[in-house]
Design an enzyme around this catalytic site. Sequence first.
Site, mmCIF file in Angstrom:
data_model
loop_
_atom_site.group_PDB
_atom_site.id
_atom_site.type_symbol
_atom_site.label_atom_id
_atom_site.label_comp_id
_atom_site.label_asym_id
_atom_site.label_seq_id
_atom_site.Cartn_x
_atom_site.Cartn_y
_atom_site.Cartn_z
ATOM 1 N N HIS A 1 3.666 -1.548 -0.135
ATOM 2 C CA HIS A 1 2.208 -1.529 -0.001
ATOM 3 C C HIS A 1 1.591 -0.180 -0.385
ATOM 4 C CE1 HIS A 1 -1.545 -2.207 2.785
ATOM 5 N NE2 HIS A 1 -1.840 -1.584 1.674
ATOM 6 N N GLU B 1 -8.360 -1.436 7.324
ATOM 7 C CA GLU B 1 -7.260 -0.708 7.965
ATOM 8 C C GLU B 1 -7.743 0.136 9.146
ATOM 9 O OE1 GLU B 1 -4.313 -1.457 7.300
ATOM 10 O OE2 GLU B 1 -4.117 -1.981 5.184
ATOM 11 N N HIS C 1 -2.432 3.789 -2.836
ATOM 12 C CA HIS C 1 -1.423 2.933 -3.470
ATOM 13 C C HIS C 1 -0.754 3.638 -4.660
ATOM 14 C CE1 HIS C 1 -3.773 -0.946 -2.009
ATOM 15 N NE2 HIS C 1 -3.275 -0.228 -1.006
ATOM 16 N N HIS D 1 -4.987 6.649 3.192
ATOM 17 C CA HIS D 1 -4.055 5.615 2.720
ATOM 18 C C HIS D 1 -4.364 5.321 1.256
ATOM 19 C CE1 HIS D 1 -2.161 1.813 1.967
ATOM 20 N NE2 HIS D 1 -3.315 1.175 1.941
HETATM 21 P P1 13P Z 1 -10.127 -1.882 2.427
HETATM 22 O O1 13P Z 1 -10.967 -2.142 1.191
HETATM 23 O O2 13P Z 1 -10.497 -2.783 3.560
HETATM 24 O O3 13P Z 1 -10.176 -0.405 2.803
HETATM 25 O O4 13P Z 1 -8.623 -2.238 2.089
HETATM 26 C C1 13P Z 1 -7.928 -1.573 1.068
HETATM 27 C C2 13P Z 1 -6.478 -1.437 1.342
HETATM 28 O O5 13P Z 1 -5.811 -0.670 0.676
HETATM 29 C C3 13P Z 1 -5.860 -2.218 2.439
HETATM 30 O O6 13P Z 1 -4.583 -1.763 2.714
HETATM 31 ZN ZN ZN Z 2 -3.633 -0.681 1.055
#
Ligand code: 13P
Ligand code: ZN
Length: 263
Positions: free
Chosen positions: A210, A114, A140, A138
């Site tokens: 996402h 990202e 989840h 970022h």
């Molecule tokens: P990376 O492992 O490349 O940081 O990706 C994780 C992710 O959450 C992508 O949106």
């Molecule tokens: Zn992600």
Amino acid sequence: MYNEEIERAIARMAEVAGYLWQRGWAERNGGNISCDITEWADDSMTQSGSSYGPFALGRCVDRLRGASFLVTGTNRRMRYVASAPMENASIIRIGDDGLSYRIVSGEPIRPTSELPAHLAIHNYLRSVGRTRVRTVLHTHPTDLIAMTHNPAFLQKDRLGTLLWSMIPETRAFCPKGLGIVPYELPGSERLADRTIEQLGDYDVVMWEKHGALAVGEDPVEAFDMIDTLSKSAQIYLTARAMGFEPAGMTAGQMDEMKEAFGL
Ligand code: 13P
Ligand code: ZN
């Protein structure tokens, strides 16, 4: 090994990576963190003498020429960023051309996929003079992501207003509400662009189906806003699981909070 400020930034990143894992928001390699450490950059970053690159960036990050970032590695687990941060993150330096970067912290740990969004956001933050806002995070969060699967919640400010109304703290500690970024391919320039469109108005955005992305002065501030929104989502989901639609604070009660806290 690194100077005091950079060591502090690494420790903060590791602390928050642990929270993301504990919260259940970081399955496998889910999530990523970047911190602008340009202000503290010095020779301590490159003590090992080795650096890797240059690696091309998809586009020029004009305001970031020569800037340095602490960035979690792609495919790295947040639980291991917590326990061994510099085996799972690296320091990168953007080239003077603004079109490439080098990994300078010694281990060839490639930054997050990202990176386009992270760098575009840091570039944007500098362009609007928000230089103290050094962190992009970022993650989840299950509850908040689930809510973005309901098309009704994707209307502007619908989800943010609902979450504000679940508990007074969310109105107070996430005062700008929640932006929505319609689904885009992870890691894409389009996702980066659509995120920036939202950051003029919001400090936290949801990437549809996402994850969440927040900006803050440090990883703790960014984490706390997402955590507060997640608390509201939990209250909403708990009420729904008990079989009723939560009433929510009234608009008047939320206005009262706004005034009381000078929001
Ligand atoms: P990376 O492992 O490349 O940081 O990706 C994780 C992710 O959450 C992508 O949106
Ligand atoms: Zn992600």
